[in-house]
Enzyme design. Structure first.
Site, PDB file in Angstrom:
ATOM      1  N   GLY A  12       0.999  -1.075  -0.001  1.00  0.00           N
ATOM      2  CA  GLY A  12       0.178   0.163  -0.054  1.00  0.00           C
ATOM      3  C   GLY A  12       1.004   1.354  -0.017  1.00  0.00           C
ATOM      4  O   GLY A  12       0.438   2.231  -0.586  1.00  0.00           O
ATOM      5  N   ASN A  13       2.115   1.105   0.832  1.00  0.00           N
ATOM      6  CA  ASN A  13       2.877   2.290   0.739  1.00  0.00           C
ATOM      7  C   ASN A  13       3.633   2.564  -0.552  1.00  0.00           C
ATOM      8  O   ASN A  13       4.159   3.589  -0.735  1.00  0.00           O
ATOM      9  CB  ASN A  13       4.055   1.785   1.665  1.00  0.00           C
ATOM     10  N   LYS A 131      -4.372  -5.602  11.879  1.00  0.00           N
ATOM     11  CA  LYS A 131      -3.947  -5.061  10.664  1.00  0.00           C
ATOM     12  C   LYS A 131      -3.953  -3.599  10.737  1.00  0.00           C
ATOM     13  O   LYS A 131      -4.970  -2.818  10.654  1.00  0.00           O
ATOM     14  CB  LYS A 131      -4.897  -5.514   9.560  1.00  0.00           C
ATOM     15  N   LYS A 219      -2.494  -8.284   2.297  1.00  0.00           N
ATOM     16  CA  LYS A 219      -2.347  -8.860   0.983  1.00  0.00           C
ATOM     17  C   LYS A 219      -1.042  -9.633   0.616  1.00  0.00           C
ATOM     18  O   LYS A 219      -1.226 -10.562  -0.451  1.00  0.00           O
ATOM     19  CB  LYS A 219      -2.125  -7.245   0.224  1.00  0.00           C
ATOM     20  N   LYS A 281       4.804 -10.723   5.425  1.00  0.00           N
ATOM     21  CA  LYS A 281       5.608 -10.938   4.196  1.00  0.00           C
ATOM     22  C   LYS A 281       6.416 -12.153   4.342  1.00  0.00           C
ATOM     23  O   LYS A 281       6.357 -12.949   3.266  1.00  0.00           O
ATOM     24  CB  LYS A 281       6.510  -9.835   4.015  1.00  0.00           C
TER      25      LYS A 281
HETATM   26  P1  ADP Z   1       3.545  -2.678   2.866  1.00  0.00           P
HETATM   27  O1  ADP Z   1       2.702  -1.632   2.340  1.00  0.00           O
HETATM   28  O2  ADP Z   1       4.724  -2.752   1.574  1.00  0.00           O
HETATM   29  O3  ADP Z   1       2.819  -3.974   3.005  1.00  0.00           O
HETATM   30  P2  ADP Z   1       4.404  -2.722   5.611  1.00  0.00           P
HETATM   31  O4  ADP Z   1       4.420  -1.443   6.440  1.00  0.00           O
HETATM   32  O5  ADP Z   1       3.319  -3.543   5.915  1.00  0.00           O
HETATM   33  O6  ADP Z   1       4.331  -2.105   4.224  1.00  0.00           O
HETATM   34  O7  ADP Z   1       5.709  -3.499   5.879  1.00  0.00           O
HETATM   35  C1  ADP Z   1       6.954  -3.038   5.497  1.00  0.00           C
HETATM   36  C2  ADP Z   1       7.635  -2.211   6.842  1.00  0.00           C
HETATM   37  O8  ADP Z   1       8.016  -3.173   7.820  1.00  0.00           O
HETATM   38  C3  ADP Z   1       8.929  -1.738   6.274  1.00  0.00           C
HETATM   39  O9  ADP Z   1       8.854  -0.632   5.578  1.00  0.00           O
HETATM   40  C4  ADP Z   1       9.663  -1.767   7.734  1.00  0.00           C
HETATM   41  O10 ADP Z   1       9.438  -0.528   8.171  1.00  0.00           O
HETATM   42  C5  ADP Z   1       9.006  -2.629   8.298  1.00  0.00           C
HETATM   43  N1  ADP Z   1       9.794  -3.841   9.139  1.00  0.00           N
HETATM   44  C6  ADP Z   1       9.510  -4.312  10.123  1.00  0.00           C
HETATM   45  N2  ADP Z   1      10.239  -5.192  10.531  1.00  0.00           N
HETATM   46  C7  ADP Z   1      11.197  -5.315   9.648  1.00  0.00           C
HETATM   47  C8  ADP Z   1      12.416  -6.009   9.446  1.00  0.00           C
HETATM   48  N3  ADP Z   1      12.714  -7.257  10.318  1.00  0.00           N
HETATM   49  N4  ADP Z   1      13.163  -5.898   8.497  1.00  0.00           N
HETATM   50  C9  ADP Z   1      12.656  -4.891   7.526  1.00  0.00           C
HETATM   51  N5  ADP Z   1      11.777  -4.147   7.711  1.00  0.00           N
HETATM   52  C10 ADP Z   1      10.850  -4.258   8.530  1.00  0.00           C
HETATM   53 MG    MG Z   2       1.655  -4.331   4.841  1.00  0.00          MG
END
Ligand code: ADP
Ligand code: MG
Length: 318
Positions: A12-13, A131, A219, A281
């Site tokens: 989403g980012n 979420k 997602k 993820k």
């Molecule tokens: P998206 O919109 O891509 O799903 P999210 O915010 O849900 O993004 O998840 C990605 C974010 O998770 C990264 O931007 C980072 O800030 C965070 N993050 C949390 N734990 C970790 C980790 N262990 N390694 C890298 N990033 C991490």
């Molecule tokens: Mg996410």
């Protein structure tokens, strides 16, 4: 040589950073950059299937529903999920149609499939929301939102001053209702955008009827299921970090180039990857690898092609 199939899961980012303002122009600008990267993959002979998150957008849409209650009835979350699928699908279709002829030398048809995804009505998530949706807030704002509107608020970025976000229920996807349509479009060489925002969550009643439920499926989980169902060679999860890290956000942070499924599961258990962000993820990537024997990559939008070429990203393999 048959083309390698890549399911691309856009954060989403990648479309609207949760710290961003959310103007239409800003989102279209970000979608344009995303569409360019996708066209670049198609140009390099990957067959792509696109899915995307909707956390920032659906959270904002909920705020719009609630603040307009005095004028019009607010729509439930499943309807908001559907609206954001349409919104993001439209922007992607629009920008891909611009970039395909310029980058690939020909027009390529693109189609968004409004997708329902069946979930378990008895999932424990309905009583324990995880979420994050919408924008970030300070602790004081979060407390006020909880008091005024009853929102569930959670600290999702401990390092940031504004680290709080609203959280909603997030059940696991069980079945993609529109799977047959998606497969037929792919067979006909149409670039498909499907399962946006993790899909519109629906449950099946005793009489067989599907009914929407108020939740947002992550997602990443639906992307893994979609990748399985379309027989993808790669699941490419694009977010805003180039690699996954251990001890993320601490002085001991160490980025990872490769992970086996066993390592991924162990690090998850050890708490390296928070719920609602990196956790799903890594878990979803591991699930796809386990069920398909193929590989998954977690990287940033900017490094997508370099990662597929093996030059960067965090690769999860058998
Ligand atoms: P998206 O919109 O891509 O799903 P999210 O915010 O849900 O993004 O998840 C990605 C974010 O998770 C990264 O931007 C980072 O800030 C965070 N993050 C949390 N734990 C970790 C980790 N262990 N390694 C890298 N990033 C991490
Ligand atoms: Mg996410």
């Amino acid at each position: 040589m048959s083309k390698r199939v890549v399911v691309i899961a856009l954060g989403g980012n990648a479309i609207l950073p949760s710290h961003g303002t959310g103007t239409y122009e800003r989102q279209l600008h970000n979608v344009d950059a995303t569409a360019r990267q996708i066209a670049d993959l198609v140009k390099h002979h990957y067959k792509v299937v696109i899915t995307h998150g909707n956390g920032p957008q659906v959270g904002n849409l909920l705020v719009q529903q609630e603040h307009a209650q005095c004028l019009l009835p607010g729509q439930p979350l499943d309807n908001c999920d559907a609206m954001t699928q349409g919104q993001i699908g439209y922007m992607l279709q629009n920008r891909l149609a611009y970039h395909f002829p310029r980058m690939c030398g020909r027009e390529i048809p693109v189609c968004t499939v409004l997708t329902q995804v069946e979930v378990d009505p008895h999932s424990a998530c309905f009583t324990r929301p995880t979420k994050p949706v919408g924008t970030f807030h300070t602790q004081a704002e979060a407390e006020e939102l909880h008091r005024q509107h009853g929102y569930n608020m959670k600290l999702v970025k401990p390092q940031a001053g504004k680290g709080w976000r609203r959280v909603v229920a997030s059940p696991r996807p069980l079945r993609i209702i529109e799977e047959a349509s998606i497969l037929q479009l792919l067979d006909n060489h149409i670039v498909v955008i499907a399962c946006g925002g993790g899909g519109i969550p629906v449950v099946r009643a005793d009489d067989g009827m599907l009914r929407g439920v108020e939740a947002v499926i992550d997602k990443d989980w639906t992307a893994a299921l979609l990748a399985e169902r379309v027989d993808a060679d790669y699941l490419l999860i694009l977010t805003d970090v180039e690699k996954v890290a251990l001890h993320w956000g601490t002085p001991r942070e160490r980025t990872l180039d490769r992970l086996t499924v066993a390592q991924a599961k162990r690090y998850c258990r050890q708490g390296h990857f928070p719920e609602g962000s990196m956790g799903p993820k890594v878990q979803a990537a591991a699930r796809f690898v386990e069920s398909s024997g193929q590989q998954a990559i977690i990287t940033s939008l900017r490094t997508a092609r370099a990662a597929l070429a093996g030059k960067t990203g965090t690769w999860i393999g058998p």
